[in-house]
Enzyme design. Structure first.
Site, PDB file in Angstrom:
ATOM      1  N   TRP A 182       0.829  -1.223   0.000  1.00  0.00           N
ATOM      2  CA  TRP A 182       0.000   0.000   0.000  1.00  0.00           C
ATOM      3  C   TRP A 182       0.856   1.263   0.000  1.00  0.00           C
ATOM      4  O   TRP A 182       0.343   2.366  -0.156  1.00  0.00           O
ATOM      5  CB  TRP A 182      -1.006  -0.005   1.157  1.00  0.00           C
ATOM      6  CG  TRP A 182      -0.403   0.182   2.531  1.00  0.00           C
ATOM      7  CD1 TRP A 182       0.468  -0.660   3.158  1.00  0.00           C
ATOM      8  CD2 TRP A 182      -0.631   1.264   3.444  1.00  0.00           C
ATOM      9  NE1 TRP A 182       0.792  -0.179   4.395  1.00  0.00           N
ATOM     10  CE2 TRP A 182       0.135   1.004   4.611  1.00  0.00           C
ATOM     11  CE3 TRP A 182      -1.399   2.418   3.397  1.00  0.00           C
ATOM     12  CZ2 TRP A 182       0.146   1.857   5.710  1.00  0.00           C
ATOM     13  CZ3 TRP A 182      -1.392   3.275   4.506  1.00  0.00           C
ATOM     14  CH2 TRP A 182      -0.620   2.991   5.648  1.00  0.00           C
ATOM     15  N   ASP A 183       2.153   1.105   0.156  1.00  0.00           N
ATOM     16  CA  ASP A 183       3.091   2.226   0.061  1.00  0.00           C
ATOM     17  C   ASP A 183       2.836   3.042  -1.203  1.00  0.00           C
ATOM     18  O   ASP A 183       2.936   4.274  -1.204  1.00  0.00           O
ATOM     19  CB  ASP A 183       4.539   1.711  -0.025  1.00  0.00           C
ATOM     20  CG  ASP A 183       4.940   0.837   1.143  1.00  0.00           C
ATOM     21  OD1 ASP A 183       4.051   0.277   1.793  1.00  0.00           O
ATOM     22  OD2 ASP A 183       6.157   0.695   1.376  1.00  0.00           O
ATOM     23  N   GLU A 313       1.805  -1.818  12.879  1.00  0.00           N
ATOM     24  CA  GLU A 313       1.872  -3.290  12.924  1.00  0.00           C
ATOM     25  C   GLU A 313       2.409  -3.804  14.261  1.00  0.00           C
ATOM     26  O   GLU A 313       2.604  -5.008  14.414  1.00  0.00           O
ATOM     27  CB  GLU A 313       2.716  -3.810  11.751  1.00  0.00           C
ATOM     28  CG  GLU A 313       2.027  -3.613  10.406  1.00  0.00           C
ATOM     29  CD  GLU A 313       2.913  -3.979   9.220  1.00  0.00           C
ATOM     30  OE1 GLU A 313       4.152  -3.844   9.365  1.00  0.00           O
ATOM     31  OE2 GLU A 313       2.376  -4.380   8.173  1.00  0.00           O
ATOM     32  N   LYS A 425       4.632   1.711  15.726  1.00  0.00           N
ATOM     33  CA  LYS A 425       5.684   1.503  14.728  1.00  0.00           C
ATOM     34  C   LYS A 425       5.682   2.629  13.700  1.00  0.00           C
ATOM     35  O   LYS A 425       6.721   3.140  13.318  1.00  0.00           O
ATOM     36  CB  LYS A 425       5.441   0.164  14.039  1.00  0.00           C
ATOM     37  CG  LYS A 425       6.510  -0.257  13.059  1.00  0.00           C
ATOM     38  CD  LYS A 425       6.084  -1.560  12.368  1.00  0.00           C
ATOM     39  CE  LYS A 425       7.078  -2.007  11.315  1.00  0.00           C
ATOM     40  NZ  LYS A 425       6.523  -3.078  10.469  1.00  0.00           N
ATOM     41  N   GLN A 426       4.525   2.953  13.200  1.00  0.00           N
ATOM     42  CA  GLN A 426       4.406   4.053  12.233  1.00  0.00           C
ATOM     43  C   GLN A 426       3.028   4.665  12.395  1.00  0.00           C
ATOM     44  O   GLN A 426       2.143   4.064  12.973  1.00  0.00           O
ATOM     45  CB  GLN A 426       4.600   3.550  10.812  1.00  0.00           C
ATOM     46  CG  GLN A 426       3.447   2.718  10.260  1.00  0.00           C
ATOM     47  CD  GLN A 426       3.683   2.267   8.826  1.00  0.00           C
ATOM     48  OE1 GLN A 426       4.307   1.230   8.587  1.00  0.00           O
ATOM     49  NE2 GLN A 426       3.196   3.024   7.873  1.00  0.00           N
TER      50      GLN A 426
END
Lengths: 591, 591
Positions: A182-183, A313, A425-426
């Site tokens: 999905w980046d 994640e 994480k992000q």
């Protein structure tokens, strides 16, 4: 320890080797996807500007052919070897033709010769840099970093072929197997959209459009019906190629990114026709997925989405991830909105699509019903949306208070400890605030940034850019700059000791975003283009160009102010720091 | 599809083969654990009751040695082959001695001869059946089933060696790799405790005591300290040998079962000395684990246990699994209680242990603090404890309403769908009610049974027995009987088409429990023994024996009433359906 499950896999087998005079060819095949690639080489030996013949020795191993040349040269002579390559693959030519086409291309190249090829290359890159370059004055490390990233992004994807996409490592490493994540939709499309012809971004969208049938099949396998689609988390040909349940089955927010990319593209390019020609089918299939995936909680009297993994994640199998629920709600609303738009403006397309996908009004109403009543976890105490149900049960200790010996946590902690920690994480909730910033006020953005950013460990390369952009938005320029450096020099400084695995190509698009959307404040919500330029303390100035609806606009910013130059032959209206500005053709506006 | 990750693994390699006259030997080694086993054979050929010599032909493959005999026999002759085996392994003998010992044992056997060996075997089994047999009159299928199960349990574990334990498949299949699960503590110990000398159950406890260091090391790796222990989910030598994070790291309730088994053993046998000699160290290490694993939720103002998998493995990574939290609380309280007991009754042991494990009062107080304030999810609406946080967000549709084509869900549904469904693989909250039945009133047991049983799909072989016992407890005899048949004939009828993988040995103990604790209503809470016999409609009668603290008690039940016979030389006091009854030595009580 935290390597991908396929880390030791081999991706290639060699089918054939061929020798023909000065030329040598290797025909190879990718193991799972079955692509054939023919690689040809031919060397030209040049002594003092004149081609010469030198006897060669040929040796070969399983995977290589080596040509060795030995000759005597005199002191002061210049001896050069020019190696020509001819690459062909089975997506573009029949398998049986690969060798012939490779030979033809190889000879075409060697006939042209090195100098001519170099000139062509120069011209091509000049054209790329003309719109893509970003210039930063006063910060050599930042300047070097952004150019390195822009170069790599262009090396990875030229945009001419909608069957191709962008792997997180591009062509620089075998990690992630060259597959698409999905980046592309979340980070890469804006870069290609702003620095290249709109066809490039469109090709990236069409890549997913062409894989819609596979996404429907994927959803069917998981128990969904009526043409609901779930796009794979990781793919090469439309089929899921990841292998962990918490990702493939549960990290379903990627489905929303597919729709967001269409929305983003249409907002930026104004190409509403794309909805009618391609987008609507994808949007409907995804709205169907969300409406089926959400279930009604009798306890909450709301629709809930249970058992998901969000963009963060470091949480698995959570209930009501805010980002996922919000995106699902938005997707369903966007579907309803675009169906109305098609009915009004593209009635023939509407009829065609409604028939093709057997759409009826009651189904559309059900999307509105689910979207209206979707549950969004919220904390009254902190006045913020919660990343997921139960988030406040965690010990909310800022990441800065962890000892250095415990970082990065993905190398120091066991997985269960990471999962029950609050560490992010992000960007997760903040990814939603980035995507839908126009729907939240500044105070709310600040509150959410201050709640989540301290818990974020940025152990994904895709994390700092979103935080850099939001930090700039809320005038935390120092934080934005810290995050910018973190994303832009990740591979150059190799501070995670992982560059041997390949470069972080998709996060390089995030670096570009950090400047253009971060410091430059570029946005394209509501079918309009706006800027709000800011500049880090230690930069003297920076400038970038964007291609916007047939205009090339150059943006310059220093500590005194900013300038906008419209290179095109027609006027363009933009908004700068909240004020509407019309820049006439070939005109400069100084603010 | 849902096979274990190690399904295709090989467990053995062959090291050596040896021939010696009539004998043949194979020396093999288990791959990961490195056990050596020497298998010897020797055949005796008998014609009309007289040993004869026959020329043999020897052939061998990688993994076998074959002796082939050819001889002429006359019509009416009886020709027999007796095959003697000699098995030795490296846990009992030095590697280099294995061959010699195997040969010695083999010759000892052949010297004794078949008839003597058969007689020894008869005597041994007679002794086993004397206490272990259950007789059911009026239901041949039920009678056959329970005897089959009792036989297999005795084939699997004789109880003489505390280095050995019970694998879910015993020696009947390679699935689960012969390893030990919490099945031993939760299901098997009561069977061995009631049908054999108490040393057998004690040996099973000592198995875990001897692996305490490994369990402490395991917990250390996961970030726990001060001697906290986490026993492995699956083990051979004390090290974790499962490989899925949701099980190894998160299915931590198994740690509680280790303590429960000690409690169960002490209640049944009265062997309080075991706490002083072995149990206390295990209990302390596990209390330490729970007190560290629980974290304080500022939101709930309670201690919470985040990110676990309960006994119902159709949920992963949930927060506040009631069973886990309740068991954790109980473990900490039991630790505090036994420390007090040791201080009072075994002061020297207390000092020895406190020194060995560096125990201090503040730590003990912290266990009380966490136990007192542990969060137990509860629904006011249903007046039941909730399996975990958020359970009521699920669509609570009874399993009976699922179409047959969707069952078993673990073969028909994707994992994410199973996870977000309300369906329960095996008793979870009800496992807690089974373990701690004495702490809940009948009304509460009924409410929980009626809430959870309809959602239970019994897709673990360990599920029906607990439901059978609780159903009998609340006078749902038909339900109890349905569940009994499901557990007892699982392998005989092979209704899951999986018997090729081996028998369900540990669930066979559950079948025994279904009769003795289910219909028989045997309980051993609070250091006393009680019964509450009930009988399924279609049985005429049933009887079983138990060994209880040096007494052998025979229980007989038919539709008229029940009888208790005390075979021993001393009186025993039991409770029957709530009334205290003393049975004198060699006396029969009819109720």
């Amino acid at each position: 320890m935290n390597e991908d499950a396929n880390y030791d896999e081999f991706f290639w087998e060699i089918l054939d080797r061929k020798e023909s005079g000065d030329e040598a060819y290797i025909l190879s095949k990718t193991l799972k996807t079955g692509f054939l690639v023919c690689t040809g080489m031919k060397n030209e030996l040049i002594l003092n500007d004149f081609s010469i013949e030198v006897e060669k020795e040929i040796s070969s191993t399983d995977k290589s052919i080596t040509h060795t040349y030995k000759t005597m040269v005199n002191s002061g002579d210049t001896f050069s070897i020019v190696k020509y390559g001819g690459y062909t693959q089975s997506m573009n030519h029949p398998d049986a033709e690969l060798y012939n086409v490779s030979q033809r291309e190889l000879n075409k190249a060697s006939d042209l010769g090195f100098e001519s090829l170099l000139e062509k290359q120069d011209t091509a890159w000049e054209k790329i840099w003309y719109t893509a370059d970003i210039m930063i004055s006063g910060d050599i490390k930042a300047q070097q970093a952004i150019r390195f990233n822009i170069f790599q992004l262009n090396q990875t994807y030229s945009g001419a072929d909608s069957r191709l996409n962008i792997g997180p490592k591009g062509f620089t490493g075998e990690k992630y197997g060259g597959s698409t994540y999905w980046d592309t939709e979340a980070y890469c499309i804006p870069f290609y959209m702003s620095t290249k012809d709109k066809q490039v971004a469109k090709n990236l969208l069409i890549y997913r459009y062409n894989q819609l049938d596979k996404a429907i099949e994927n959803a069917q396998k998981l128990g969904f019906n009526r043409g609901a689609a779930l796009y794979p988390m990781v793919t090469m040909n439309g089929e899921e190629c990841h292998n962990e349940w918490e990702i493939t089955f549960e990290e379903i927010h990627r489905n929303g990114a597919m729709v967001y990319a269409i929305y983003n593209y249409v907002n930026y390019t104004g190409d509403v026709g794309y909805i009618a020609s391609h987008g609507m089918e994808v949007i409907i299939a995804i709205a169907r997925f969300w409406s089926q995936r959400a279930t009604f909680s009798a306890d909450k009297e709301k629709y809930v989405i249970l058992g998901v993994t969000g963009p963060n994640e470091y949480e698995n199998n959570v209930n009501n991830n805010w980002y996922t629920n919000y995106l699902a709600k938005w997707c369903m609303e966007y579907a309803v909105e675009n169906i109305a738009l098609l009915k009004e403006n593209y009635p023939e397309d509407y009829v065609r699509i409604a028939e093709k996908v057997t759409l009826d009004e009651s189904e559309i109403n059900s999307w509105t019903q689910v979207a209206d009543q979707i549950y969004l976890p919220f904390s009254e105490k902190y006045d913020v949306f919660l990343q997921q149900d139960g988030f406040l049960d965690k010990e909310l200790i800022p990441a800065a208070e962890l000892s250095r010996s415990e970082r990065p946590i993905n190398q120091k902690w066991s997985w269960d400890r990471i999962l029950r920690s609050p560490y992010i994480k992000q960007a997760d909730v903040l990814q939603g605030f980035y995507f839908f910033e126009n729907l939240f006020d500044q105070e709310s953005i600040i509150k959410h940034f201050d709640f989540y950013e301290p818990l974020t460990v940025h152990e994904s390369s895709l994390s700092p850019c979103v935080h850099s952009i939001l930090a700039a938005k809320i005038d935390r320029i120092e934080k934005a700059y810290e995050m910018y450096l973190r994303t832009s020099r990740l591979d150059l400084d190799d501070y995670n000791h992982e560059v041997h695995e390949g470069l972080h190509i998709t996060s390089m698009a995030g670096t570009w975003l950090s400047i253009v959307q971060g410091f430059g404040g570029m946005r394209n919500f509501n079918n309009s283009l706006s800027f709000d330029p800011k500049i880090p303390q230690n930069w003297k100035s920076y400038s970038f160009k964007i291609i916007y609806r047939d205009h090339i606009i150059k943006v310059f910013k220093n500590h005194e102010g900013c300038k906008f130059y419209n290179e095109s032959d027609t006027p363009v209206t933009i908004s700068v720091s909240g004020k509407e500005v019309t820049i006439f053709n070939k005109d400069l506006v100084i603010l």
